[in-house]
Design a protein around this motif. Sequence first.
Motif, PDB file in Angstrom:
ATOM      1  N   THR A   1       5.829 -15.873  48.912  1.00  0.00           N
ATOM      2  CA  THR A   1       5.675 -14.693  48.060  1.00  0.00           C
ATOM      3  C   THR A   1       6.911 -14.356  47.240  1.00  0.00           C
ATOM      4  OG1 THR A   1       6.393 -13.253  49.859  1.00  0.00           O
ATOM      5  CG2 THR A   1       4.026 -13.635  49.636  1.00  0.00           C
ATOM      6  N   ARG A   2       8.068 -14.873  47.584  1.00  0.00           N
ATOM      7  CA  ARG A   2       9.303 -14.496  46.892  1.00  0.00           C
ATOM      8  C   ARG A   2       9.238 -14.703  45.378  1.00  0.00           C
ATOM      9  NH1 ARG A   2      15.094 -16.405  49.090  1.00  0.00           N
ATOM     10  NH2 ARG A   2      14.093 -18.405  48.897  1.00  0.00           N
ATOM     11  N   PRO A   3       8.681 -15.817  44.860  1.00  0.00           N
ATOM     12  CA  PRO A   3       8.632 -15.981  43.407  1.00  0.00           C
ATOM     13  C   PRO A   3       7.757 -14.950  42.701  1.00  0.00           C
ATOM     14  CG  PRO A   3       8.259 -18.085  44.490  1.00  0.00           C
ATOM     15  CD  PRO A   3       8.250 -17.026  45.550  1.00  0.00           C
ATOM     16  N   TRP A   4       6.901 -14.267  43.444  1.00  0.00           N
ATOM     17  CA  TRP A   4       5.964 -13.324  42.838  1.00  0.00           C
ATOM     18  C   TRP A   4       6.422 -11.881  42.947  1.00  0.00           C
ATOM     19  CZ3 TRP A   4       2.496 -15.055  39.632  1.00  0.00           C
ATOM     20  CH2 TRP A   4       2.127 -16.399  39.730  1.00  0.00           C
ATOM     21  N   ILE A   5       7.555 -11.608  43.575  1.00  0.00           N
ATOM     22  CA  ILE A   5       8.000 -10.226  43.752  1.00  0.00           C
ATOM     23  C   ILE A   5       8.288  -9.561  42.403  1.00  0.00           C
ATOM     24  CG2 ILE A   5       9.878  -8.781  44.637  1.00  0.00           C
ATOM     25  CD1 ILE A   5       9.985 -10.652  47.074  1.00  0.00           C
ATOM     26  N   LEU A   6       9.077 -10.191  41.546  1.00  0.00           N
ATOM     27  CA  LEU A   6       9.402  -9.596  40.249  1.00  0.00           C
ATOM     28  C   LEU A   6       8.160  -9.446  39.360  1.00  0.00           C
ATOM     29  CD1 LEU A   6      11.422  -8.417  38.269  1.00  0.00           C
ATOM     30  CD2 LEU A   6      11.974 -10.759  37.571  1.00  0.00           C
ATOM     31  N   PRO A   7       7.328 -10.488  39.198  1.00  0.00           N
ATOM     32  CA  PRO A   7       6.138 -10.301  38.361  1.00  0.00           C
ATOM     33  C   PRO A   7       5.205  -9.196  38.869  1.00  0.00           C
ATOM     34  CG  PRO A   7       6.472 -12.625  38.810  1.00  0.00           C
ATOM     35  CD  PRO A   7       7.469 -11.871  39.625  1.00  0.00           C
ATOM     36  N   MET A   8       5.020  -9.135  40.162  1.00  0.00           N
ATOM     37  CA  MET A   8       4.139  -8.100  40.709  1.00  0.00           C
ATOM     38  C   MET A   8       4.773  -6.714  40.552  1.00  0.00           C
ATOM     39  SD  MET A   8       1.479  -9.686  41.342  1.00  0.00           S
ATOM     40  CE  MET A   8       0.557  -8.338  41.974  1.00  0.00           C
ATOM     41  N   SER A   9       6.086  -6.629  40.691  1.00  0.00           N
ATOM     42  CA  SER A   9       6.767  -5.347  40.484  1.00  0.00           C
ATOM     43  C   SER A   9       6.594  -4.875  39.043  1.00  0.00           C
ATOM     44  CB  SER A   9       8.256  -5.478  40.800  1.00  0.00           C
ATOM     45  OG  SER A   9       8.441  -5.814  42.149  1.00  0.00           O
ATOM     46  N   LEU A  10       6.685  -5.791  38.107  1.00  0.00           N
ATOM     47  CA  LEU A  10       6.470  -5.432  36.706  1.00  0.00           C
ATOM     48  C   LEU A  10       5.052  -4.917  36.482  1.00  0.00           C
ATOM     49  CD1 LEU A  10       8.380  -8.376  35.020  1.00  0.00           C
ATOM     50  CD2 LEU A  10       8.934  -5.948  34.796  1.00  0.00           C
ATOM     51  N   MET A  11       4.085  -5.555  37.101  1.00  0.00           N
ATOM     52  CA  MET A  11       2.691  -5.106  36.949  1.00  0.00           C
ATOM     53  C   MET A  11       2.486  -3.741  37.608  1.00  0.00           C
ATOM     54  SD  MET A  11       1.242  -7.300  35.080  1.00  0.00           S
ATOM     55  CE  MET A  11      -0.404  -6.710  35.236  1.00  0.00           C
ATOM     56  N   VAL A  12       3.072  -3.547  38.781  1.00  0.00           N
ATOM     57  CA  VAL A  12       2.939  -2.278  39.492  1.00  0.00           C
ATOM     58  C   VAL A  12       3.610  -1.144  38.710  1.00  0.00           C
ATOM     59  CG1 VAL A  12       3.692  -1.051  41.577  1.00  0.00           C
ATOM     60  CG2 VAL A  12       2.622  -3.294  41.767  1.00  0.00           C
ATOM     61  N   CYS A  13       4.696  -1.436  38.009  1.00  0.00           N
ATOM     62  CA  CYS A  13       5.365  -0.409  37.199  1.00  0.00           C
ATOM     63  C   CYS A  13       4.634  -0.166  35.881  1.00  0.00           C
ATOM     64  CB  CYS A  13       6.808  -0.822  36.906  1.00  0.00           C
ATOM     65  SG  CYS A  13       7.850  -0.828  38.363  1.00  0.00           S
ATOM     66  N   GLY A  14       4.093  -1.214  35.295  1.00  0.00           N
ATOM     67  CA  GLY A  14       3.424  -1.083  34.006  1.00  0.00           C
ATOM     68  C   GLY A  14       2.118  -0.328  34.069  1.00  0.00           C
ATOM     69  N   ALA A  15       1.381  -0.501  35.145  1.00  0.00           N
ATOM     70  CA  ALA A  15       0.073   0.153  35.262  1.00  0.00           C
ATOM     71  C   ALA A  15       0.178   1.679  35.228  1.00  0.00           C
ATOM     72  CB  ALA A  15      -0.634  -0.328  36.523  1.00  0.00           C
ATOM     73  N   PRO A  16       1.058   2.314  35.992  1.00  0.00           N
ATOM     74  CA  PRO A  16       1.145   3.774  35.915  1.00  0.00           C
ATOM     75  C   PRO A  16       1.637   4.287  34.557  1.00  0.00           C
ATOM     76  CG  PRO A  16       2.357   2.966  37.830  1.00  0.00           C
ATOM     77  CD  PRO A  16       1.885   1.789  37.059  1.00  0.00           C
ATOM     78  N   VAL A  17       2.543   3.534  33.936  1.00  0.00           N
ATOM     79  CA  VAL A  17       3.022   3.937  32.620  1.00  0.00           C
ATOM     80  C   VAL A  17       1.871   3.920  31.622  1.00  0.00           C
ATOM     81  CG1 VAL A  17       4.549   3.309  30.702  1.00  0.00           C
ATOM     82  CG2 VAL A  17       5.391   3.179  33.049  1.00  0.00           C
ATOM     83  N   ALA A  18       1.085   2.848  31.637  1.00  0.00           N
ATOM     84  CA  ALA A  18      -0.074   2.757  30.745  1.00  0.00           C
ATOM     85  C   ALA A  18      -1.095   3.835  31.067  1.00  0.00           C
ATOM     86  CB  ALA A  18      -0.694   1.366  30.841  1.00  0.00           C
ATOM     87  N   THR A  19      -1.307   4.101  32.334  1.00  0.00           N
ATOM     88  CA  THR A  19      -2.253   5.139  32.742  1.00  0.00           C
ATOM     89  C   THR A  19      -1.799   6.505  32.232  1.00  0.00           C
ATOM     90  OG1 THR A  19      -2.817   3.875  34.722  1.00  0.00           O
ATOM     91  CG2 THR A  19      -3.394   6.208  34.723  1.00  0.00           C
ATOM     92  N   ALA A  20      -0.526   6.792  32.344  1.00  0.00           N
ATOM     93  CA  ALA A  20      -0.006   8.073  31.857  1.00  0.00           C
ATOM     94  C   ALA A  20      -0.201   8.200  30.353  1.00  0.00           C
ATOM     95  CB  ALA A  20       1.472   8.206  32.212  1.00  0.00           C
ATOM     96  N   LEU A  21      -0.032   7.107  29.632  1.00  0.00           N
ATOM     97  CA  LEU A  21      -0.238   7.140  28.181  1.00  0.00           C
ATOM     98  C   LEU A  21      -1.709   7.362  27.832  1.00  0.00           C
ATOM     99  CD1 LEU A  21       2.225   4.337  27.062  1.00  0.00           C
ATOM    100  CD2 LEU A  21       2.405   6.784  26.544  1.00  0.00           C
TER     101      LEU A  21
END
Length: 145
Positions: free
Chosen positions: A2-22
Motif C-alpha cells: 500500500t505504500r506507493p498508494w498513500i500519496l495518490p489516495m491522500s490527494l483524492m481524499v483531500c480533493g473530494a471535500p474541496v470539490a464538494t464544498a465548491l
Amino acid sequence: MTRPWILPMSLMVCGAPVATALVIEGSAGAAVAVLLVFVLLAWLHSPLAFPPSTGAVEARRRSALDGRPIVYWRAGCKYCLRLRIRLGRSARRMHWVDIWRDPAGAAAVREANDGDETVPTVVVAGRPHVNPDPGWVRGQLPPSL
C-alpha cells in the motif's frame, strides 16, 4: 503493498471535500476543475504513471541481453516523476524497477548510493547514475530498439 498508494489516495481524499464544498457553494464548474486537478496529481504520483515494473534480477538479466538502461524508482518521488515525464515515450524503452515493491532493487540502490535509497538511480552499462539529466538518459538508449 500500500505504500506507493498513500500519496495518490491522500490527494483524492483531500480533493473530494474541496470539490464538494465548491458544489455546495454553487460553483459546479470550479468543483469539476478542482477535482480534475486532484485526480491528475493523484495519477501522476501513482505507480500507474510509470511503465510496468520488473524485479531487479530480471531487469539486470534483460539489460545484459538488450543493453537498455535500468531505472530504479519509487512512487511519489518528484525526481522520478520529472524523469518519467521528460522521457516521454522513450521511458518504455527502459527497464523500470520499483524499489518499494522489490527488495533486491532497494538493495541495489543502497549499494550504489552508499546506503541511501536515492532515486531515480539509472544504471547504464553496469554504472549507476543518480538523478541524471533526462536528455542524457534518452541518449543512452540503444539505437536499434
